[in-house]
Design an enzyme around this catalytic site. Sequence first.
Site, PDB file in Angstrom:
ATOM      1  CE  LYS A  56      60.477  51.648  34.145  1.00 18.03           C
ATOM      2  NZ  LYS A  56      59.391  52.360  33.389  1.00 18.03           N
ATOM      3  CG  HIS A 120      65.247  52.754  26.523  1.00 18.11           C
ATOM      4  ND1 HIS A 120      65.625  53.652  27.485  1.00 18.11           N
ATOM      5  CD2 HIS A 120      63.904  52.598  26.665  1.00 18.11           C
ATOM      6  CE1 HIS A 120      64.546  54.021  28.177  1.00 18.11           C
ATOM      7  NE2 HIS A 120      63.506  53.399  27.694  1.00 18.11           N
ATOM      8  CB  SER A 150      62.819  50.301  38.212  1.00 21.70           C
ATOM      9  OG  SER A 150      61.942  51.162  37.541  1.00 21.70           O
ATOM     10  CG  MET A 268      55.319  58.696  37.818  1.00 25.24           C
ATOM     11  SD  MET A 268      56.996  59.332  37.791  1.00 25.24           S
ATOM     12  CE  MET A 268      57.045  59.946  36.128  1.00 25.24           C
TER      13      MET A 268
HETATM   14  N1  LIG Z   1      61.030  62.818  39.237  1.00 23.09           N
HETATM   15  C1  LIG Z   1      61.477  61.612  39.521  1.00 23.09           C
HETATM   16  N2  LIG Z   1      62.273  61.405  40.588  1.00 23.09           N
HETATM   17  C2  LIG Z   1      62.733  60.174  40.893  1.00 23.09           C
HETATM   18  N3  LIG Z   1      62.438  59.063  40.186  1.00 23.09           N
HETATM   19  C3  LIG Z   1      61.647  59.215  39.110  1.00 23.09           C
HETATM   20  C4  LIG Z   1      61.131  60.481  38.723  1.00 23.09           C
HETATM   21  N4  LIG Z   1      60.367  60.299  37.617  1.00 23.09           N
HETATM   22  C5  LIG Z   1      60.401  58.988  37.343  1.00 23.09           C
HETATM   23  N5  LIG Z   1      61.158  58.332  38.235  1.00 23.09           N
HETATM   24  C6  LIG Z   1      61.415  56.887  38.326  1.00 23.09           C
HETATM   25  O1  LIG Z   1      62.157  56.446  37.196  1.00 23.09           O
HETATM   26  C7  LIG Z   1      61.768  55.089  36.887  1.00 23.09           C
HETATM   27  C8  LIG Z   1      61.224  55.065  35.479  1.00 23.09           C
HETATM   28  O2  LIG Z   1      62.348  55.138  34.622  1.00 23.09           O
HETATM   29  P1  LIG Z   1      62.288  55.662  33.132  1.00 23.09           P
HETATM   30  O3  LIG Z   1      61.613  56.967  33.069  1.00 23.09           O
HETATM   31  O4  LIG Z   1      63.668  55.557  32.635  1.00 23.09           O
HETATM   32  O5  LIG Z   1      61.358  54.565  32.429  1.00 23.09           O
HETATM   33  S1  LIG Z   1      61.296  54.270  30.865  1.00 23.09           S
HETATM   34  O6  LIG Z   1      62.497  53.487  30.547  1.00 23.09           O
HETATM   35  O7  LIG Z   1      61.254  55.529  30.131  1.00 23.09           O
HETATM   36  O8  LIG Z   1      60.072  53.457  30.706  1.00 23.09           O
HETATM   37  C9  LIG Z   1      60.740  54.691  37.921  1.00 23.09           C
HETATM   38  O9  LIG Z   1      61.487  54.142  38.995  1.00 23.09           O
HETATM   39  P2  LIG Z   1      60.882  53.157  40.125  1.00 23.09           P
HETATM   40  O10 LIG Z   1      59.954  53.981  40.943  1.00 23.09           O
HETATM   41  O11 LIG Z   1      62.061  52.698  40.920  1.00 23.09           O
HETATM   42  O12 LIG Z   1      60.208  52.035  39.409  1.00 23.09           O
HETATM   43  C10 LIG Z   1      60.146  56.045  38.262  1.00 23.09           C
HETATM   44  O13 LIG Z   1      59.457  56.083  39.475  1.00 23.09           O
END
Ligand SMILES: Nc1ncnc2c1ncn2[C@@H]1O[C@H](COP(=O)(O)OS(=O)(=O)O)[C@@H](OP(=O)(O)O)[C@H]1O
Length: 307
Positions: A56, A120, A150, A268
């Site tokens: 996350k 991870h 998150s 998202m």
């Molecule tokens: N483009 C973009 N910009 C900003 N934030 C983004 C973007 N894409 C994914 N996210 C946010 O990243 C969080 C998901 O993290 P991961 O992709 O690492 O998740 S995972 O571990 O692969 O399951 C999750 O964070 P939170 O919204 O705080 O829950 C996603 O919303």
Amino acid sequence: MALDKMEKLHLEDKMIQTELCELEGIPLTKPVYSIWDQVWNFKARPDDLLIATYAKAGTTWTQEIVDMIQQNGDTEKCRRASTYRRHPFLEWYMPEPAPNGYSGLEIAEAMPSPRIIKTHLPVQMVPPSFWEQNCKIIYVARNAKDNLVSYYHFHRMNKALPDPGTMEEFMEKFMAGKVLWGSWYDHVKGWWKAKDKHRILYLFYEDMKENPKREIQKIMKFMEKDLEQEVLNKIIHNTSFEIMKENPMTNYTKDFVGLMDHSVSPFMRKGVVGDWKNYFTVAQNKKFDEDYNKKMADTSLVFRAEL
Ligand SMILES: Nc1ncnc2c1ncn2[C@@H]1O[C@H](COP(=O)(O)OS(=O)(=O)O)[C@@H](OP(=O)(O)O)[C@H]1O
């Protein structure tokens, strides 16, 4: 309910296995634990690019940026498959007949080079071949509080993960490192140390939010790619939270069907810095900070929890 359907559901429940078991102090899912020898013996290729994160921290976002750079900004090519299918998730394993049965190792082995691989794993658990082959690695770190919030919501919406309980209960588990993939503190610190010895680009989610252009340029340089300004602008646009949230190839609505419930909390979710302020009470924040300062006293690593 028909008997065969009940049996199938029972079997699927067993295959989902939300229970965790520890390997060298790191909690893993039972299926991942069961294939650990194969993960450890994975054969990296010299041109593999590994994207490593604590869960996350911005993995999917970085995956999309890297893919768009590799595809020279061609959005059609980036929509060839979902994030999950484009970039093998190294250690992840859910055997059939679990819904969405998946083996990151099998997908990676069948994939032509150059491969972009997601993990991870904490640094000490990365298969040795990545170091032997001197592979490039992009590590993305996110401040602990937003990362925790998150992760909490992700546990709520993902049936493949243990029930997080209340935010308070999850916070305790997070601080103790008793969550899938272990301690956030050790993860970010371990990778931070490793960057001085290996080809690691260490990025921060907060920097990416603050100035996506600057951070995408860093990634381009690391990948030794020189793209026109127009292509760079296209990458910035298409990897924004708003566009990725609506893109079925990046928003996880095509994978984990039946396991991820986006009506509970979308994958998202918010994509912002500082959302933790909506969840931490004053007392929780104080306790968290005290514990954080102790655990992070032995590192030069500094995070921003607001912009
Ligand atoms: N483009 C973009 N910009 C900003 N934030 C983004 C973007 N894409 C994914 N996210 C946010 O990243 C969080 C998901 O993290 P991961 O992709 O690492 O998740 S995972 O571990 O692969 O399951 C999750 O964070 P939170 O919204 O705080 O829950 C996603 O919303």
